[in-house]
Design a protein around this motif. Structure first.
Motif, PDB file in Angstrom:
ATOM      1  N   ASN A  72      41.024  18.602 -63.419  1.00  0.00           N
ATOM      2  CA  ASN A  72      40.786  17.184 -63.537  1.00  0.00           C
ATOM      3  C   ASN A  72      40.947  16.670 -64.970  1.00  0.00           C
ATOM      4  N   SER A  73      41.553  17.469 -65.794  1.00  0.00           N
ATOM      5  CA  SER A  73      41.737  17.067 -67.197  1.00  0.00           C
ATOM      6  C   SER A  73      42.886  16.080 -67.326  1.00  0.00           C
ATOM      7  N   LEU A  74      42.729  15.174 -68.261  1.00  0.00           N
ATOM      8  CA  LEU A  74      43.807  14.241 -68.589  1.00  0.00           C
ATOM      9  C   LEU A  74      44.816  14.962 -69.476  1.00  0.00           C
ATOM     10  N   VAL A  75      46.077  14.933 -69.083  1.00  0.00           N
ATOM     11  CA  VAL A  75      47.144  15.537 -69.877  1.00  0.00           C
ATOM     12  C   VAL A  75      48.001  14.407 -70.424  1.00  0.00           C
ATOM     13  N   LEU A  76      48.163  14.391 -71.733  1.00  0.00           N
ATOM     14  CA  LEU A  76      48.958  13.367 -72.380  1.00  0.00           C
ATOM     15  C   LEU A  76      50.162  14.009 -73.059  1.00  0.00           C
ATOM     16  N   ASN A  77      51.320  13.463 -72.802  1.00  0.00           N
ATOM     17  CA  ASN A  77      52.534  13.909 -73.481  1.00  0.00           C
ATOM     18  C   ASN A  77      52.635  13.151 -74.796  1.00  0.00           C
ATOM     19  N   TYR A  78      52.850  13.879 -75.873  1.00  0.00           N
ATOM     20  CA  TYR A  78      52.860  13.324 -77.222  1.00  0.00           C
ATOM     21  C   TYR A  78      54.276  13.418 -77.774  1.00  0.00           C
ATOM     22  N   GLU A  79      54.826  12.293 -78.191  1.00  0.00           N
ATOM     23  CA  GLU A  79      56.189  12.263 -78.738  1.00  0.00           C
ATOM     24  C   GLU A  79      56.266  11.258 -79.875  1.00  0.00           C
ATOM     25  N   PHE A  80      57.307  11.429 -80.687  1.00  0.00           N
ATOM     26  CA  PHE A  80      57.605  10.424 -81.704  1.00  0.00           C
ATOM     27  C   PHE A  80      57.997   9.123 -81.013  1.00  0.00           C
ATOM     28  N   GLY A  81      57.629   8.009 -81.612  1.00  0.00           N
ATOM     29  CA  GLY A  81      58.059   6.705 -81.132  1.00  0.00           C
ATOM     30  C   GLY A  81      59.477   6.417 -81.581  1.00  0.00           C
ATOM     31  N   PHE A  82      60.044   5.317 -81.095  1.00  0.00           N
ATOM     32  CA  PHE A  82      61.446   5.041 -81.386  1.00  0.00           C
ATOM     33  C   PHE A  82      61.681   4.608 -82.827  1.00  0.00           C
ATOM     34  N   ARG A 117      61.387   7.466 -87.825  1.00  0.00           N
ATOM     35  CA  ARG A 117      62.138   8.162 -88.869  1.00  0.00           C
ATOM     36  C   ARG A 117      62.332   7.237 -90.064  1.00  0.00           C
ATOM     37  N   GLU A 118      62.612   7.860 -91.221  1.00  0.00           N
ATOM     38  CA  GLU A 118      62.874   7.077 -92.431  1.00  0.00           C
ATOM     39  C   GLU A 118      63.972   6.061 -92.159  1.00  0.00           C
ATOM     40  N   PRO A 119      63.893   4.873 -92.668  1.00  0.00           N
ATOM     41  CA  PRO A 119      62.985   4.371 -93.686  1.00  0.00           C
ATOM     42  C   PRO A 119      61.679   3.820 -93.119  1.00  0.00           C
ATOM     43  N   PHE A 120      61.426   4.009 -91.851  1.00  0.00           N
ATOM     44  CA  PHE A 120      60.215   3.495 -91.219  1.00  0.00           C
ATOM     45  C   PHE A 120      59.122   4.556 -91.238  1.00  0.00           C
ATOM     46  N   HIS A 121      57.882   4.108 -91.122  1.00  0.00           N
ATOM     47  CA  HIS A 121      56.759   5.034 -91.028  1.00  0.00           C
ATOM     48  C   HIS A 121      56.772   5.673 -89.645  1.00  0.00           C
ATOM     49  N   PRO A 122      56.288   6.905 -89.540  1.00  0.00           N
ATOM     50  CA  PRO A 122      56.266   7.555 -88.219  1.00  0.00           C
ATOM     51  C   PRO A 122      55.406   6.787 -87.220  1.00  0.00           C
ATOM     52  N   THR A 123      55.884   6.698 -86.006  1.00  0.00           N
ATOM     53  CA  THR A 123      55.101   6.154 -84.902  1.00  0.00           C
ATOM     54  C   THR A 123      55.107   7.201 -83.790  1.00  0.00           C
ATOM     55  N   TYR A 124      54.105   7.158 -82.948  1.00  0.00           N
ATOM     56  CA  TYR A 124      53.967   8.120 -81.865  1.00  0.00           C
ATOM     57  C   TYR A 124      53.531   7.387 -80.611  1.00  0.00           C
ATOM     58  N   TYR A 125      53.682   8.049 -79.488  1.00  0.00           N
ATOM     59  CA  TYR A 125      53.121   7.500 -78.265  1.00  0.00           C
ATOM     60  C   TYR A 125      52.556   8.629 -77.418  1.00  0.00           C
ATOM     61  N   LEU A 126      51.583   8.281 -76.605  1.00  0.00           N
ATOM     62  CA  LEU A 126      50.976   9.207 -75.664  1.00  0.00           C
ATOM     63  C   LEU A 126      51.284   8.690 -74.269  1.00  0.00           C
ATOM     64  N   ASP A 127      51.782   9.557 -73.427  1.00  0.00           N
ATOM     65  CA  ASP A 127      52.155   9.151 -72.074  1.00  0.00           C
ATOM     66  C   ASP A 127      51.352   9.970 -71.065  1.00  0.00           C
ATOM     67  N   PRO A 128      50.537   9.311 -70.225  1.00  0.00           N
ATOM     68  CA  PRO A 128      49.712  10.032 -69.266  1.00  0.00           C
ATOM     69  C   PRO A 128      50.455  10.455 -67.998  1.00  0.00           C
ATOM     70  N   VAL A 129      51.714  10.047 -67.857  1.00  0.00           N
ATOM     71  CA  VAL A 129      52.442  10.302 -66.618  1.00  0.00           C
ATOM     72  C   VAL A 129      53.384  11.499 -66.735  1.00  0.00           C
ATOM     73  N   GLY A 130      54.144  11.576 -67.817  1.00  0.00           N
ATOM     74  CA  GLY A 130      55.099  12.666 -67.975  1.00  0.00           C
ATOM     75  C   GLY A 130      55.954  12.454 -69.201  1.00  0.00           C
ATOM     76  N   SER A 131      57.062  13.158 -69.231  1.00  0.00           N
ATOM     77  CA  SER A 131      57.964  13.035 -70.368  1.00  0.00           C
ATOM     78  C   SER A 131      59.387  12.832 -69.874  1.00  0.00           C
ATOM     79  N   SER A 132      60.218  12.403 -70.784  1.00  0.00           N
ATOM     80  CA  SER A 132      61.647  12.217 -70.511  1.00  0.00           C
ATOM     81  C   SER A 132      61.838  11.316 -69.296  1.00  0.00           C
TER      82      SER A 132
END
Length: 185
Positions: free
Chosen positions: A1-11, A14-29
């Motif tokens: 019953n644990s919540l699984v979050l997929n963690y990826e870089f946001g769009f 990358r440079e010259p922007f600051h890193p962004t990330y997202y968490l997805d509770p459904v899946g990846s790709s």
């Protein structure tokens, strides 16, 4: 019953922007929240003209930021004289779960060659290949192989000198060929 979050870089991660990330509770790709609920999101998406204008202005700011002092501008203009259409193929790294789960390719070499074969009939179209910084496999012999066998293969040696070089190329291409990279966004 644990919540699984997929963690990826946001769009914009990358440079010259600051890193962004997202968490997805459904899946990846292709199984991610946005893919699974795309039709519902689109159907219920409502935005004002001000929001649309803001988004388009934001997009132009991003493009301007990337183009400003872009080290590849001269090379891209030179390539534009040779090719009517230019595509970007950002290579992932072999053994990456998001790539491997979506394809049957065993290596990035195999993937690259298949893309070159499948796009070779598109005359006057060049494919710029950018390696992932953690998967540099295009050595001198391999580059020579692709240049000899595929007229549509474009490799800019200077790309190796830049981390996250793909986003520097995006403003100059007509399309981006991706499987599992944020460059597709």
């Amino acid at each position: 019953n644990s919540l699984v979050l997929n963690y990826e870089f946001g769009f914009l991660s990358r440079e010259p922007f600051h890193p962004t990330y997202y968490l997805d509770p459904v899946g990846s790709s292709g199984y991610a929240y946005l893919d699974k609920y795309y039709d519902d999101i689109l159907k219920n998406l409502k935005y004002s003209e001000n929001e649309k204008t803001f988004f388009l202005e934001f997009k132009n700011i991003i493009k301007s930021n990337i183009i400003q002092n872009n080290p590849f501008e001269i090379e891209m203009k030179r390539l534009r004289k040779k090719y009517k259409n230019i595509a970007l193929l950002p290579i992932q790294f072999s053994g990456y779960h998001l790539f491997d789960s979506e394809t049957n390719y065993l290596t990035q070499f195999e993937y690259l060659e298949d893309v070159l074969i499948k796009t070779s009939s598109a005359k006057n179209t060049g494919i710029i290949v950018v390696e992932h910084s953690s998967n540099i496999f295009l050595d001198e012999e391999t580059i020579k192989y692709f240049e000899t066998n595929y007229d549509n293969f474009i490799y800019l040696e200077r790309l190796k000198n830049y981390s996250f070089a793909s986003q520097l190329i995006v403003p100059y291409v007509d399309l981006v060929i991706v499987v599992s990279t944020a460059v597709g966004y």
